[in-house]
Write a protein that holds these residues in place. Structure first.
Motif, PDB file in Angstrom:
ATOM      1  N   TYR A 148      -1.580   6.077   7.408  1.00 48.99           N
ATOM      2  CA  TYR A 148      -0.469   5.349   6.824  1.00 48.99           C
ATOM      3  C   TYR A 148       0.233   4.447   7.798  1.00 48.99           C
ATOM      4  CZ  TYR A 148      -1.868   8.943   3.822  1.00 48.99           C
ATOM      5  OH  TYR A 148      -2.654   9.747   3.072  1.00 48.99           O
ATOM      6  N   GLU A 282       5.009   7.807   2.047  1.00 47.04           N
ATOM      7  CA  GLU A 282       4.870   7.722   0.593  1.00 47.04           C
ATOM      8  C   GLU A 282       5.260   6.341   0.068  1.00 47.04           C
ATOM      9  OE1 GLU A 282       6.651  10.027  -3.333  1.00 47.04           O
ATOM     10  OE2 GLU A 282       7.800   9.907  -1.480  1.00 47.04           O
ATOM     11  N   THR A 283       4.370   5.775  -0.786  1.00 44.49           N
ATOM     12  CA  THR A 283       4.700   4.513  -1.462  1.00 44.49           C
ATOM     13  C   THR A 283       4.537   4.603  -2.979  1.00 44.49           C
ATOM     14  OG1 THR A 283       2.454   3.762  -0.922  1.00 44.49           O
ATOM     15  CG2 THR A 283       4.244   2.982   0.487  1.00 44.49           C
ATOM     16  N   THR A 303      -0.131   7.453  -1.249  1.00 47.10           N
ATOM     17  CA  THR A 303      -0.075   6.214  -0.473  1.00 47.10           C
ATOM     18  C   THR A 303      -1.482   5.662  -0.311  1.00 47.10           C
ATOM     19  OG1 THR A 303       0.880   5.188   1.488  1.00 47.10           O
ATOM     20  CG2 THR A 303      -0.369   7.188   1.828  1.00 47.10           C
ATOM     21  N   LEU A 304      -1.573   4.374  -0.045  1.00 48.02           N
ATOM     22  CA  LEU A 304      -2.859   3.734   0.216  1.00 48.02           C
ATOM     23  C   LEU A 304      -3.121   3.704   1.715  1.00 48.02           C
ATOM     24  CD1 LEU A 304      -2.756   0.679  -2.223  1.00 48.02           C
ATOM     25  CD2 LEU A 304      -4.351   2.594  -2.339  1.00 48.02           C
ATOM     26  N   LEU A 311      -6.875   6.253  -1.792  1.00 51.63           N
ATOM     27  CA  LEU A 311      -5.579   6.753  -2.256  1.00 51.63           C
ATOM     28  C   LEU A 311      -5.408   8.186  -1.776  1.00 51.63           C
ATOM     29  CD1 LEU A 311      -3.062   6.052  -3.997  1.00 51.63           C
ATOM     30  CD2 LEU A 311      -4.245   7.109  -5.922  1.00 51.63           C
ATOM     31  N   SER A 366      -1.413  -0.331 -10.126  1.00 55.23           N
ATOM     32  CA  SER A 366      -0.291  -1.265  -9.944  1.00 55.23           C
ATOM     33  C   SER A 366       0.554  -1.384 -11.200  1.00 55.23           C
ATOM     34  CB  SER A 366      -0.821  -2.641  -9.539  1.00 55.23           C
ATOM     35  OG  SER A 366      -1.512  -3.255 -10.618  1.00 55.23           O
ATOM     36  N   GLY A 390       5.291   3.126  -8.518  1.00 54.97           N
ATOM     37  CA  GLY A 390       5.867   2.874  -7.203  1.00 54.97           C
ATOM     38  C   GLY A 390       7.011   3.833  -6.933  1.00 54.97           C
ATOM     39  N   ARG A 483      -1.819  -2.978  -3.546  1.00 56.76           N
ATOM     40  CA  ARG A 483      -1.638  -3.173  -2.102  1.00 56.76           C
ATOM     41  C   ARG A 483      -0.297  -3.832  -1.809  1.00 56.76           C
ATOM     42  NH1 ARG A 483      -3.654  -0.832   1.899  1.00 56.76           N
ATOM     43  NH2 ARG A 483      -5.675  -0.906   0.858  1.00 56.76           N
ATOM     44  N   HIS A 486       2.454  -1.266  -2.158  1.00 54.80           N
ATOM     45  CA  HIS A 486       2.427  -0.414  -0.972  1.00 54.80           C
ATOM     46  C   HIS A 486       3.116  -1.098   0.208  1.00 54.80           C
ATOM     47  CE1 HIS A 486       0.768   2.221   2.157  1.00 54.80           C
ATOM     48  NE2 HIS A 486       0.408   1.124   2.794  1.00 54.80           N
ATOM     49  N   GLN A 490       6.681  -0.243   2.241  1.00 54.37           N
ATOM     50  CA  GLN A 490       6.538   0.080   3.661  1.00 54.37           C
ATOM     51  C   GLN A 490       7.249  -0.952   4.534  1.00 54.37           C
ATOM     52  OE1 GLN A 490       5.733   3.145   4.376  1.00 54.37           O
ATOM     53  NE2 GLN A 490       3.692   3.047   5.220  1.00 54.37           N
TER      54      GLN A 490
END
Length: 929
Positions: A148, A282-283, A303-304, A311, A366, A390, A483, A486, A490
């Motif tokens: 992450y 975490e996202t 999270t990605l 994932l 998404s 999200g 993405r 995420h 972040q």
């Protein structure tokens, strides 16, 4: 090092804005770690001073001894509360070696990474083991390790050293309660900052709660929060001023949270508050619920990966504990992925990675259309599930755009301000305003961090929606990829404003979350922009900012200010003011009638509540003729400014409730009430209210104040008089001019009348008469005795300079009083230089060095010995004509990716491929916290 030296460092740090000269370094290092023996420099606060920093009671930290020693990762210091004979609480520093507390590792050949105290298992491929238990352990580590963040080292250091500030709780129905059961499930996320705990709570399958209760380890109510009415499924709140024992319980996972409704069908959900490193990355999130009986539920933190479409997720479950479970990824009741899970009541967490998500799965992710489900196997299968969206919180996604943060930094005096709102379906609403540009507007874009210098990477173009007349943009970005979501959560996206003169960007800002703070300032509206171009006269600055301001029903002003683009020199001292004036742009700088200091802050944010506001200032806010101004050391008359319009009905000024007024009346007049107040000071047989100031009976040349049960008395510095004859009044400390005998000095009052306001000093927030001299007051440290400020009567400016201490010839100078700025030679050492310690030193020979308790001859070399650590073989010290000098061994720069530090070696080394194969771990440990 000596406590006195640390005190000097704090004084220098707080007086750094008083002078431009560099602080002098300590020539002869003493023992670096020992308890504090001097009173704290932080007036009115109990705690510990160590290494130039102030720590609250019961704080812990790794000591930083400076060059060449650095941070002692294997030493942990603790500010231990102590009581004096008179019952006064103070702090004492205790440090211990924590190397013996390192965990035992199961791998064959652990390595010691740079910057760590304890060894860790070498990194490997965590997904190749067939055993499900080992796989689960690896995924815990994988989730909290490299996937992450782009830098493995950053996360390793974060896991080893940083105390957790994020907590989470899963709230489900109380099965053993007399209350009716509830099928509701809630997820609570907590952020601890200093002494405040902000919480964001979402809930499903239950009515809006009316009350939230925090329970301590004994099950007693520690804090109760009344939930305001509303339609949202989000509850936002702040628990302020947590006591230290409760903070310890929070960190040791001994607290619970309960939430209940007040409807006819009363429901209650409850859960344990735990630390979890997954919160750091975490996202995406999901709340898993069931339509069945109470006590079942869970959350998923997802999270990605940074570069791959993997994932990662961790499940925390309640009431659904089976040894054989299945975790499914579902789209419209179609199972896309399925994983076997081994979840037990002993460890109800489960971690996994869904690798190589395809474009359709990423699209559904998404849009919030993917579900995650946990299904039990057997005769009575049960299931909980929830949609992945999200991450939700009460924090505000916002950005301040400044020219100082542009790809090519400049100082234009312009400003950009933006706020964002992310919906569950992946749509991002935005509001943007731009002002003070130096040339024509060209474009407004949301971008990634540039891959190469000045090579922009544009994600979304907002330019077509820009209104040149208002400088504003309002709209929605409905095509966010997973993405992008995420990266947004972040804090990895930026917003950029391009102009004709700066086509790559005149203004730029990072889009990041602003922690919820409980103030009533409405963050859903665009804030007031603050720019150098709004100052009168305009200021060319790289800084900009924005501010949310509101007035509540009691006519109290709530404000929150965010500043960006300040240089380090400007950032040393920042203050914010609220002004009211007849017309924007027409300021009489000598007037302070409607000028209020909001706060002083040493970072990028300031917030608070202003209660005692005049009716005139509230009227200016109502009419839009008030402004907020942020001043700095470089621009004390205003670095950035913004006009504030807050409609209100406060014609009579701040309203005070009758009960509050009666209490204040008793507080001032009734000595019995003063005795009951825990903040009252008892001094010279009298009680003094917190914040009050008086002249003590024992010495009229001192001024005392009460700061939360602590009496602080400081000497009065008398002004320099220009008259030829003076007299000393009996009731006064300072002499005054004898005007009767010196007619020439009758003009002195006229000179004062030229600037009747004198000088306004930010530290003590007071006006000082022209020509007066005083020690500056720097919150929270109190009066700084190593500096003297003077009010220049001709200009109304404050001039401060550092006190110059005399050069001493003795080898062991002492500070006679803890509050003294300069050291002096003790009586027994006031002898000619070089003649003391005749057995150790000769007047005509090279001087010796003292390090710790040992003396060394000139040119001697040694390795320093540090308490709790021992001999530091990687550092060499030598005696150079009476001055001890130390230097850390220089290590070569390594270019390899696999670095190891062998025990006892000073420098890290590269691991060969053969070594890596030999060191592959066979067993893993779970890293959850």
């Amino acid at each position: 090092m000596e406590a006195a030296f640390y005190k000097d460092q704090i004084i220098l740090a707080n007086c750094a804005w008083l002078h431009t000269g560099a602080a002098s370094r300590l020539k002869s290092p003493a023992l670096p770690i020992q308890s504090e023996r001097e009173p704290l420099p932080s007036k009115g606060l109990s705690g510990c001073s160590f290494g130039g920093r102030f720590y609250s009671l019961e704080d812990t930290w790794h000591p930083d001894l400076g060059e060449p020693f650095g941070v002692m990762h294997c030493v942990q210091c603790y500010c231990e509360p102590q009581k004096s004979r008179r019952g006064k609480v103070f702090g004492k520093v205790n440090c211990k070696n924590i190397k013996q507390d390192c965990p035992e590792l199961d791998c064959d050949d652990p390595v010691l990474l740079p910057g760590h105290c304890c060894k860790t298992c070498p990194k490997g491929n965590h997904l190749k083991k067939a055993d499900s238990r080992e796989k689960e352990d690896d995924l815990h580590k994988s989730y909290n390790d490299r996937s992450y963040l782009s830098s493995e080292e950053v996360v390793s250091i974060y896991l080893t050293l940083s105390p957790s500030a994020d907590f989470v709780a899963v709230l489900t129905g109380v099965t053993d309660s007399w209350l009716p059961s509830s099928s509701g499930v809630a997820r609570a996320r907590f952020s601890l900052t200093r002494t405040s705990l902000a919480f964001s709570i979402t809930y499903q399958r239950m009515d809006r709660p009316s009350k939230i209760i925090f329970l301590d380890s004994d099950g007693t109510t520690a804090f109760e929060y009344r939930v305001p009415k509303g339609q949202s499924d989000m509850i936002c709140g702040v628990w302020k001023n947590l006591a230290k024992p409760l903070m310890r319980q929070l960190h040791s996972e001994q607290m619970r949270i309960s939430m209940s409704t007040s409807t006819s069908r009363r429901e209650e959900v409850e859960g344990k508050i735990i630390k979890h490193r997954a919160l750091f990355a975490e996202t995406f999130s999901s709340t898993l619920t069931s339509e069945e009986d109470s006590g079942m539920g869970g959350i998923a933190m997802l999270t990605l990966s940074d570069t791959e479409n993997n994932l990662h997720f961790i499940l925390i479950l309640q009431g659904l504990i089976k040894h054989k479970d299945k975790v499914q990824l579902v789209y419209r009741q179609h199972i896309l992925r399925e994983i076997r899970a081994n979840i037990t009541s002993h460890d109800p967490d489960f971690a996994e990675v869904l690798t190589d998500l395809n474009s359709r799965e990423l699209f559904w992710l998404s849009r919030g259309q993917l579900e995650i489900a946990v299904v039990t196997e057997g005769q009575d299968p049960r299931q909980i599930s929830g949609f992945i969206t999200g991450r939700k919180s009460c924090d505000t996604i916002q950005s301040v755009m400044s020219s100082g943060d542009a790809l090519t930094p400049g100082k234009t005096g312009g400003v950009g301000s933006a706020i964002f709102n992310l919906h569950d379906n992946g749509t991002l609403d935005y509001q943007v305003q731009v002002a003070g540009l130096t040339s024509d507007f060209l474009g407004l874009t949301i971008e990634l961090k540039p891959r190469r210098r000045n090579k922009r990477s544009v994600l979304y173009d907002l330019t077509p929606e820009y209104n040149k007349a208002t400088g504003k943009v309002q709209g929605s970005w409905s095509r966010l990829e997973a993405r992008h979501i995420h990266m947004l959560l972040q804090n990895e996206l930026f917003i950029n404003v391009a102009t004709a003169h700066s086509q790559e960007g005149e203004l730029r800002g990072q889009i990041k979350a602003l922690l919820y703070n409980g103030l009533e300032a409405p963050r859903y509206d665009l804030p007031t922009p603050l720019a150098g171009n709004f100052v009168s006269p305009p200021v060319r600055t790289g800084a900009s900012g924005h501010a949310w301001v509101s007035v509540d029903k009691q006519c109290h002003l709530h404000y929150e200010i965010v500043v960006a683009g300040l240089s380090k020199a400007d950032d040393l001292t920042v203050n914010a003011h609220l002004h009211g004036l007849a017309e924007i742009g027409e300021i009489d700088d000598s007037s302070t009638t409607h000028k209020r200091l909001l706060t002083g802050f040493y970072g990028s944010q300031a917030q608070g509540v202003l209660k005692d506001i005049s009716a005139e200032l509230l009227q200016h806010l109502d009419q839009g003729t008030a402004f907020i101004q942020v001043s700095t050391k470089m621009n004390p008359r205003g670095e950035i400014r913004g006009r504030v319009h807050v409609p209100n009905n406060c014609e009579l000024g701040t309203r005070v409730d009758v009960e509050e007024a009666e209490f204040d009346d008793l507080f001032v007049k009734d000595p019995e009430e003063l005795k009951k107040d825990p903040h009252t000071c008892f001094f010279e047989n009298q009680h003094h209210a917190h914040g009050s100031r008086w002249t003590p009976n024992y010495d009229k040349c001192f001024s005392c104040s009460c700061q939360k049960r602590t009496v602080i008395c400081d000497p009065v510095i008398c002004p320099v008089l220009t008259c030829s004859r003076t007299i000393q009044p009996e009731a006064k400390c300072c002499p005054v001019c004898d005007e009767r005998k010196d007619p020439k000095d009758m003009k002195a009052p006229e000179r004062v009348d030229e600037h009747p306001e004198g000088c306004y000093f930010e530290g003590d927030q007071k006006m000082h008469a022209p020509g007066t001299t005083w020690h500056p007051f720097v919150p929270p440290f109190g009066y700084i005795k190593c500096a003297v400020c003077t009010c220049k009567g001709s200009s109304g400016e404050v001039h401060c300079e550092k006190v110059t201490c005399p050069v001493l010839t003795c080898s062991h100078p002492v500070r006679r009083n803890p509050s003294d700025c300069c050291k002096e030679c003790p009586e027994e050492e006031r002898t000619p230089a070089g003649l003391e310690h005749s057995d150790m030193m000769q007047a005509d020979g090279p001087r010796h060095c003292k390090f710790g308790k040992n003396y060394y001859q000139n040119s001697d070399n040694w390795h320093p010995w540090v308490p709790l650590v021992g001999e530091m073989k990687c550092i060499n010290c030598w005696c150079d004509h009476g001055v001890t000098k130390c230097q850390r061994k220089q290590c070569p720069v390594l270019t390899c990716s696999n670095i190891n530090r062998r025990e006892g070696a000073c420098c890290p080394e590269c691991l060969e491929e053969d070594d890596l194969m030999m060191k592959a771990p066979d067993k893993r440990r779970t890293f959850r916290h």
